[in-house]
Write an enzyme that holds these catalytic residues in place. Structure first.
Site, PDB file in Angstrom:
ATOM      1  N   ASP A 200       5.788  -4.792  11.570  1.00 14.34           N
ATOM      2  CA  ASP A 200       4.719  -4.201  10.764  1.00 14.34           C
ATOM      3  C   ASP A 200       3.526  -3.740  11.606  1.00 14.34           C
ATOM      4  O   ASP A 200       3.052  -4.481  12.469  1.00 14.34           O
ATOM      5  CB  ASP A 200       4.232  -5.284   9.780  1.00 14.34           C
ATOM      6  CG  ASP A 200       3.227  -4.767   8.788  1.00 14.34           C
ATOM      7  OD1 ASP A 200       3.641  -4.029   7.880  1.00 14.34           O
ATOM      8  OD2 ASP A 200       2.035  -5.083   8.923  1.00 14.34           O
ATOM      9  N   GLU A 258       7.491  -0.130  12.779  1.00 16.01           N
ATOM     10  CA  GLU A 258       6.710   0.781  11.951  1.00 16.01           C
ATOM     11  C   GLU A 258       5.648   1.367  12.873  1.00 16.01           C
ATOM     12  O   GLU A 258       4.660   0.699  13.183  1.00 16.01           O
ATOM     13  CB  GLU A 258       6.039   0.013  10.801  1.00 16.01           C
ATOM     14  CG  GLU A 258       5.307   0.949   9.871  1.00 16.01           C
ATOM     15  CD  GLU A 258       4.252   0.274   8.996  1.00 16.01           C
ATOM     16  OE1 GLU A 258       4.060   0.715   7.869  1.00 16.01           O
ATOM     17  OE2 GLU A 258       3.600  -0.689   9.456  1.00 16.01           O
TER      18      GLU A 258
END
Ligand code: NOJ
Length: 558
Positions: A200, A258
Site C-alpha cells: 500500500d 501500489e
C-alpha cells in the site's frame, strides 16, 4: 526474464468487509471467505489478495492498523486465518495480504506512547515537527483533505504528520529501528505461509525532512502531498531494496506495489528481475484522475482512453517484466460505469471488456463483483456513503460552486464506495451477503445481477469470465498469453480494441468492437475463432465480422 511461480496465474482481490458475512452482523468475514473458496476455485482463481484484515479502528476501512500481528475481531480469529490459508492451499490458491507500512493507526500502541512523549524512542518512529509562525510546518494537503499536519494534543506548537487521515500517522522510515520492526512483522506472515503482499501507498515513505512545502495548487493555499511524493520517488529505491532483502527475497514472495507517479526511467528499478517488487499495478487508465484537484473536476473516461493507456503500458513493459492489469479495485468506481455511458453498461459490454482485459500481458487482478459486470451503485443521499474521502470531496464540490444535487451526482460517478458495496450472491434479501442489514448499501440490481442467476446462464458475464480464464490457462495457449509479445493493432480506430500476443511463431489475436454498428477487420493469417462473446461473429477468408459490443480471440496462421 526468469520464470516465477506466479507467472501464468490469475489473481482476485477480496475486500473482506464486503465479500461474505458468515455470522450475520452485516460485515463480511474470514469464515465467509472460507465458505466461498469453492466459488473462487471454480472461477479459476490462483491467487487471492485480501485487503487489510488486521486489527484496526477502521477509520479508513482497515488501512489504519493498530495491531499488525492480529486479526480484526469483526473478521474472525487467527485460527480462522490459518484455516483459510490451509484450505486455500488444498485448492491450489495462494493468499497475499495487504502490507500497509507508510502509516499505521493513531491507536497503535507505539503511536499512543509517542503522543505521550514525542521526544522518546517511540516518538522517533513518527514525524513530529514544530509549527512555523503559528502555522503547520508545511503547506501539504493530505490525500483525504486538509493539512497533512495535526496538532499533538496538549502541546502548544507540535504537530504530527499524516499523509492520509488524522488517524493514520506516517511511519518514519529514516529510523533503522523502525525498519527492523517492519521487517520482523513481514517475516512473521511470510513464515506462516502467506505467499506475498500487495503493498500500500509505498512510494510515499520518503519525506523531505526539512518540510519545505510546495507552491499552493488550490484556493485552500495547500498543495497535494502526492506532488512531494512524486518529486522524491527515486529516493525510495534503496529503502525498498533493503525491505526486499530482509523479507521477500528469503521466501520468493510475490509483491505487487501500489505505485503512482513513477517515471519510466525508474520502472526497471521497481519491478522485474532487478526490481524491488515482483510487479506493479497498471493504473495508467486511472492516472489522469489522480492528478485532478478533486472529484469536482471529474470528466467522463471512455474505452479509447482505456485502450490507449493500457497499450502504452504494455509497450513500455515488454522487455522488463510483468505488470498487473486491472479494471477495478476497492478505490475505484466500477469499470463499466467509468468507461461507458449509462445505456452501454450492459452484460454485452462487460463481456467484451473482460475479453480485452484478460489477455494483456501480465498478472491480471480481478476485483470482486467485476466478474458479474457490476456497475456503480445508486447512492441517494450523502449519508448513504461510508468512505471518509466521499465526505471531503462532497465539501470540495460545494466549495467549488456545485449544488448539493450536482455534488451527489459527482460522488455517484467517482466515489470509492462503488467498489465496496457487498458482493451479490443471490436474489434473496441483502443479496445473500448477510441476513443482517449490510454495513454499506446493496446494489439496486441485485435481484438480477448476482452469482446464482449468472451461474444458471451459460452466456452470463460470470460464465464468460470462467471461459476466458480457462482459455488463458489452456495448455495450448498459456505460454503465449504469459510470455508472448504484445503488438497493438488499429490503434487509431475509434472504439476498437485489438492486439496480438505472439510467441515462437504462434499468434493469438484479440479483437473487440465497442461501436454501435458491425465492424469488419481483415488481418492476414486469421484462421479460427477460439472464443467469442456472441454467436454472430464470423470469420471467412481472413475477414472477421464483429457484432456491436462484442469481442473474440482468434488463432492466426504463421
Ligand atoms: C491505498 C488504499 O488502496 C486505500 O484504500 C487507502 O485509503 C490508502 N492507500 C491509505 O492506506
Amino acid at each position: 526474464m526468469e520464470k516465477n511461480w506466479w507467472h501464468g496465474k490469475i489473481a482476485y482481490q477480496i475486500y473482506p468487509k464486503s465479500f461474505k458475512d458468515s455470522n450475520n452482523d452485516g460485515i463480511g468475514d474470514l469464515r465467509g471467505i472460507i465458505n466461498k473458496l469453492d466459488y473462487l476455485s471454480n472461477l479459476g482463481i490462483d491467487i487471492i489478495w485480501l485487503s487489510p484484515i488486521y486489527q484496526s479502528p477502521f477509520v479508513d476501512n482497515g488501512y489504519d492498523i493498530s495491531d499488525y500481528r492480529n486479526i480484526a475481531s469483526v473478521f474472525g480469529t487467527m485460527e480462522d486465518f490459518k484455516e483459510l490459508l490451509e484450505k486455500a492451499k488444498t485448492q491450489n490458491i495462494s493468499i497475499i495480504l495487504d502490507l500497509v507500512v507508510n502509516h499505521c493507526s493513531s491507536e497503535h500502541p507505539l503511536f499512543q506512547k509517542a503522543l505521550k512523549n514525542p521526544f522518546s524512542e517511540e516518538g522517533s518512529y513518527f514525524y513530529f515537527e514544530k509549527g512555523r509562525d503559528g502555522h503547520a510546518p508545511d503547506n501539504l494537503r493530505s490525500y483525504f483533505g486538509g493539512s497533512v499536519w495535526e496538532k499533538v494534543p496538549g502541546q502548544d506548537n507540535l504537530y504530527y504528520l499524516h499523509y492520509f487521515a488524522k488517524g493514520q500517522p506516517d511511519l518514519n522510515w529514516t529510523n533503522p529501528k523502525l525498519r527492523e520492526k517492519i521487517y520482523d512483522m513481514v517475516n512473521f506472515w511470510l513464515k506462516m505461509g502467506v505467499a506475498g503482499f500487495r503493498i500500500d501507498a509505498i512510494m510515499n515513505i520518503v519525506k523531505d525532512t526539512k518540510f519545505p512545502g510546495l507552491p499552493a495548487d488550490d484556493s485552500d493555499n495547500l498543495c497535494a502531498c502526492n506532488k512531494m511524493t512524486n518529486a522524491l520517488v527515486d529516493k525510495t529505491v534503496p529503502l525498498l531494496n533493503e525491505l526486499k532483502a530482509h523479507t521477500f527475497d528469503k521466501f520468493n514472495a510475490l509483491t505487487v506495489a501500489e505505485a503512482f507517479g513513477v517515471n519510466d526511467k525508474l520502472l526497471p528499478k521497481l519491478y522485474g528481475d532487478e526490481g524491488c517488487f515482483s510487479t506493479l499495478f497498471d493504473f495508467a487508465a486511472r492516472q489522469p484522475y489522480e492528478l485532478l484537484p478533486g472529484y469536482y473536476a471529474f470528466f467522463k473516461s471512455n474505452i479509447n482512453n482505456y485502450r490507449d493507456a493500457n497499450f502504452a503500458t504494455q509497450k513500455k513493459v515488454l522487455d522488463s517484466g510483468f505488470i498487473c492489469p486491472i479494471l477495478e479495485n476497492h478505490d475505484e468506481p466500477r469499470a463499466l460505469s467509468f468507461y461507458f455511458e449509462k445505456e452501454e453498461q450492459t452484460p454485452k459490454t462487460a463481456k467484451a471488456l473482460a475479453t480485452v482485459f484478460m489477455f494483456l500481458r501480465g498478472l491480471p487482478f480481478i476485483y470482486q463483483g467485476q466478474e458479474l459486470g457490476m456497475t456503480n451503485t445508486c447512492f441517494e443521499s450523502l449519508d448513504e456513503f461510508n468512505d471518509l474521502l466521499a465526505y471531503d470531496e462532497y465539501k470540495k464540490c460545494i466549495n467549488h460552486g456545485l449544488s448539493e444535487k450536482q455534488a451527489l451526482a459527482v460522488l455517484n460517478e467517482q466515489s470509492r464506495d462503488h467498489g465496496r458495496t457487498p458482493m451479490l450472491w443471490d436474489d434473496s434479501l441483502h443479496a445473500g451477503f448477510s441476513e443482517h442489514t449490510p454495513w454499506l448499501k446493496i446494489h439496486q440490481d441485485y435481484k438480477k445481477l448476482n452469482v446464482k442467476t449468472q451461474n444458471a446462464d451459460d452466456n452470463s458475464v460470470l460464465n464468460t469470465y470462467r471461459k476466458l480464464i480457462a482459455l488463458r490457462k489452456d495448455a495450448r495457449f498459456v505460454e503465449i498469453f504469459t510470455y508472448g509479445t504484445f503488438e497493438a493493432l488499429l490503434e487509431n480506430e475509434d472504439r476498437i480494441v485489438a492486439y496480438l500476443r505472439s510467441l515462437n511463431g504462434s499468434t493469438l489475436a484479440i479483437f473487440a468492437n465497442f461501436k454501435t454498428e458491425e465492424y469488419q477487420i481483415y488481418h492476414q493469417g486469421l484462421h479460427e475463432i477460439v472464443f467469442s462473446t456472441v454467436k454472430d461473429n464470423t470469420l471467412k477468408d481472413e475477414k472477421l465480422t464483429l457484432a456491436p459490443y462484442s469481442a473474440c480471440v482468434c488463432l492466426t496462421n504463421p
